[in-house]
Design a protein around this motif. Sequence first.
Motif, PDB file in Angstrom:
ATOM      1  N   GLY A  57      35.472  59.786  37.375  1.00 28.09           N
ATOM      2  CA  GLY A  57      34.926  58.527  37.865  1.00 28.09           C
ATOM      3  C   GLY A  57      35.288  58.261  39.313  1.00 28.09           C
ATOM      4  O   GLY A  57      34.451  57.801  40.098  1.00 28.09           O
ATOM      5  N   ASP A  58      36.549  58.572  39.668  1.00 26.09           N
ATOM      6  CA  ASP A  58      36.970  58.404  41.070  1.00 26.09           C
ATOM      7  C   ASP A  58      36.165  59.322  41.993  1.00 26.09           C
ATOM      8  O   ASP A  58      35.759  58.914  43.087  1.00 26.09           O
ATOM      9  CB  ASP A  58      38.465  58.718  41.204  1.00 26.09           C
ATOM     10  N   ARG A  61      32.642  57.880  42.380  1.00 32.36           N
ATOM     11  CA  ARG A  61      32.632  56.708  43.275  1.00 32.36           C
ATOM     12  C   ARG A  61      32.831  57.123  44.732  1.00 32.36           C
ATOM     13  O   ARG A  61      32.201  56.579  45.639  1.00 32.36           O
ATOM     14  CB  ARG A  61      33.715  55.714  42.835  1.00 32.36           C
ATOM     15  N   ALA A  65      30.214  56.539  47.748  1.00 30.72           N
ATOM     16  CA  ALA A  65      30.607  55.850  48.979  1.00 30.72           C
ATOM     17  C   ALA A  65      30.314  56.713  50.205  1.00 30.72           C
ATOM     18  O   ALA A  65      29.840  56.219  51.233  1.00 30.72           O
ATOM     19  CB  ALA A  65      32.097  55.492  48.926  1.00 30.72           C
TER      20      ALA A  65
END
Length: 270
Positions: A57-58, A61, A65
Motif C-alpha cells: 500500500g505504501d 501511494r 504521488a
Amino acid sequence: MISLTIGWVGVISYFVRFPEEGNAVLAGAIVAIWTAAWFAGRAQYARVVGMEAKHQGDLARAALAAQQARAELDTERSRIARDLHDIIGHAVNVMVIHAGAGKGMNDADSDTRATFETIATTGRAALADLDRMLGLLEGGPERAPLPGIAQLADLGASISGEALSVQVTVDGDPGAVSPGVGVAVYRVAQEALTNVLRHAGASRAQVTVVIADEVTLTVTDDGRGGPHRPGRGLTGIGERVAMHGGSVRFGQGPRGGFEVWCRLPLGSTG
C-alpha cells in the motif's frame, strides 16, 4: 519453530525425569505443544501478511504521488515553454524582421547593411536555439544537435564585426568531451562574449579552449577590465559550470581587460 523446539525439549526432559507420569500425560503435552505452535505460526503469518499488505500500500501511494508530481511538473513546464515562446520569441522575431528591413534600405552603406545582417543572423540562430530548448522543455524529441566546442568558431564569427574582433583557439580533440560538457563550454563562451559586447568597451576578444585530462576555457578581452559586478550572466556561468562539477573564476585579466576562466571534467562520452 524455536518455540516448538523449546517445548519438545521441555517435554522430553520432563518425562526423562518423571517416567511414571504415563502415556496420557505425554499425549496431552504433545497436543498442547502442537496447538500452541500452530496458533503461534498463524499469528506470525498474519503479521507477515499484514506487513506485506502495508508495504504494498505504501508503494502504491508513493507511485501515485510521484505520478501526480510528474503530471504537475509537465504542466508547469509546458506553461513556462508557452510563456517563453510568446514573450521572447515574439521580441526576437520583431528584431529579426526590422533588421531585415534595415538591411534592404537603399541609403544604407555596406557597414550598416553588414551590421543589420549580423543582427538578423544572430536573431534567427537565437530563435532556433529557443525553439529547440522549448521542445526539450516540453518533453519533445531533440530536433537538432545542440552546439558544442566544435561550433565555437562559428560563434566567434557571428559576433565579430567592426566593433569587436573575436579569435577562437581550440587545442585538443572536442570529441573527447561529453556532449553535456561541450554545450556548457559553448554557453559559457557565448555568455562571456555577450558581456564583452555589452560592458567591456573592448575591440578584441580571445576564446581559448584546451582539452587534455580536463577542459579549460578562457575568454579575455582588451576592454576596461576591473572587478566583476554580480549579475545574472556571471551567476548563470557559475551555476552552469558547478552543475558539471567544475570551477570558475572572474576578474581582471593578466594583461588588463576582463577574464572569464573555467575548468570542467571531460564527462562521459558513452
